[in-house]
Enzyme design. Sequence first.
Site, short mmCIF file in Angstrom:
data_model
loop_
_atom_site.label_atom_id
_atom_site.label_comp_id
_atom_site.label_asym_id
_atom_site.label_seq_id
_atom_site.Cartn_x
_atom_site.Cartn_y
_atom_site.Cartn_z
N GLU A 256 0.88 -1.17 0.00
CA GLU A 256 0.00 0.00 0.00
C GLU A 256 0.91 1.21 0.00
O GLU A 256 1.60 1.48 0.99
CB GLU A 256 -0.92 -0.02 1.22
CG GLU A 256 -2.08 0.94 1.11
CD GLU A 256 -1.82 2.28 1.79
OE1 GLU A 256 -1.46 3.23 1.05
OE2 GLU A 256 -1.96 2.37 3.01
N CYS A 290 -1.53 8.83 2.73
CA CYS A 290 -1.27 8.36 1.37
C CYS A 290 -2.41 8.69 0.41
O CYS A 290 -2.17 8.95 -0.77
CB CYS A 290 -1.04 6.85 1.38
SG CYS A 290 0.49 6.35 2.19
N GLU A 386 3.87 13.71 -4.78
CA GLU A 386 3.24 13.56 -3.46
C GLU A 386 4.00 14.42 -2.45
O GLU A 386 5.19 14.23 -2.21
CB GLU A 386 3.25 12.09 -3.03
CG GLU A 386 2.51 11.85 -1.73
CD GLU A 386 2.49 10.38 -1.34
OE1 GLU A 386 1.49 9.94 -0.73
OE2 GLU A 386 3.46 9.67 -1.65
#
Length: 488
Positions: A256, A290, A386
């Site tokens: 993940e 995330c 990100e």
Amino acid sequence: MVKVEVKYTKLFINNEWVDAVSKKTFPTINPQDENVITNVAEGDKADIDIAVAAARKAFHRYSNWRTMDASRRGMLLLKLAELIESQARYLAELETLDCGKPVKIAEEEVYYSTSVLRYYAGKADKILGSTIPADGDVLSMTLKEPVGVCAQIIPWNYPIPMLSWKIAPALAAGCTVVLKPAEQTPLTALAIGALIKEAGFPPGVVNIVPGYGHTAGAALTHHPDVDKVAFTGSTEVGKLILGAAPVANLKRVTLELGGKSPLVVFNDADVEKAAQIAHAAAFANGGQCCCAGTRTYVQAGVYDQFVTKAAEIARNRCVGDPFDDVQQGPQIDKEMYNKVLSYIEAGRAEGARCVAGGGKLDRKGYYVQPTVFADVKDDMKIAREEIFGPVQSVFKFDTFEEVIDRANDTNYGLGAGVITNDITTALTFAKHVRAGSVWINTYDHVSSQTPFGGFKDSGLGRELGEDGINQYLEIKTVTVALPKIPLL
């Protein structure tokens, strides 16, 4: 600042507290004041070897764990949930000390984590195979069996929830575990190790080895006696783990990873409500999430109104000592603090309009102002990469077809959201956006029952729900020859 007692700083192996073989320790830092909280035993390859050996012994076919009734495994998970709940405030304060999230949010996360443990406790004795009408004079069936020794590596942004996501399905399935917490936040994992022992799990079933990724983490993912790796963290590290997994044996892998998630607001939305949802999507956990919805696409008809409201909400966000009644504490460490500030500067340099925040707080610690950029273009650095901090980028769009293509124009695919009163628009968006989770008129609603994971560079496999436990099971086909029956 609240005084929190740190009770456990050694490695937890075979239900015992032990020093690292090297006797080395490393500091864990308080992000609120940049001071050392304590020093923790630093595991490396030698300690990983010992922990994996303990987990392998506990997984032996004649061990107490492997011969235990599945319902009993579920009862142990229920007991662990009860023990964690009984220490919810202490664990929350320890979490806040170590990672800086507001204590009221940390406490909510503790209770959420017990719901995950209880969900999988109920799954332990409901792992069902099938009977199959196979061709020939045979009876065929499938058995579902635990995959084996599992390496589990958890991140620093949600230490207790991620621990529950990892150990609960693995233990319900009958696996054994070697868990490495993030080096920034080892304290709550070790505290829960004590509760795992108190709950009655046999020695070696769960082992917790703090250490650094390039030493303990690498040794764990490369270990030939590890059957599965489950990792939550950055895409860069996830790719390294995926490359390492087949080296010694062909390990099962669940990843993940990162995200750059879009949240799309259409003209028919209630702008006040949409701005509140988008704010929570971008700034939850200080943006250290995330699946944070940091790419906010707003249709042209309500764009200016939305930007004004988004800036107002961000300016009013309460940032400060996480032991006080605040919405946001410090970023996790100096590295991430400087990284976030560098992205803010890049946004300015590339021409985005900063309408709120835009810098650090004037106080000790790793505090960053909640920042909103308007007029962001898709090719800007803050639009592509990100950030993992409290930065929201607001984009303007005109048509549905346009925004779908722009939303999907990323290497990531963890989450996505849409805010509209038109159900056709909402469901069409959900169908065409490339993301593992899609939220309609809400964002980041994650429960024990619903699978979570990503498309593309956001990962492999799923956690939570039925899919979560399946990641820890192997399917075995058993076929029995039957006597031939003469034809009439």
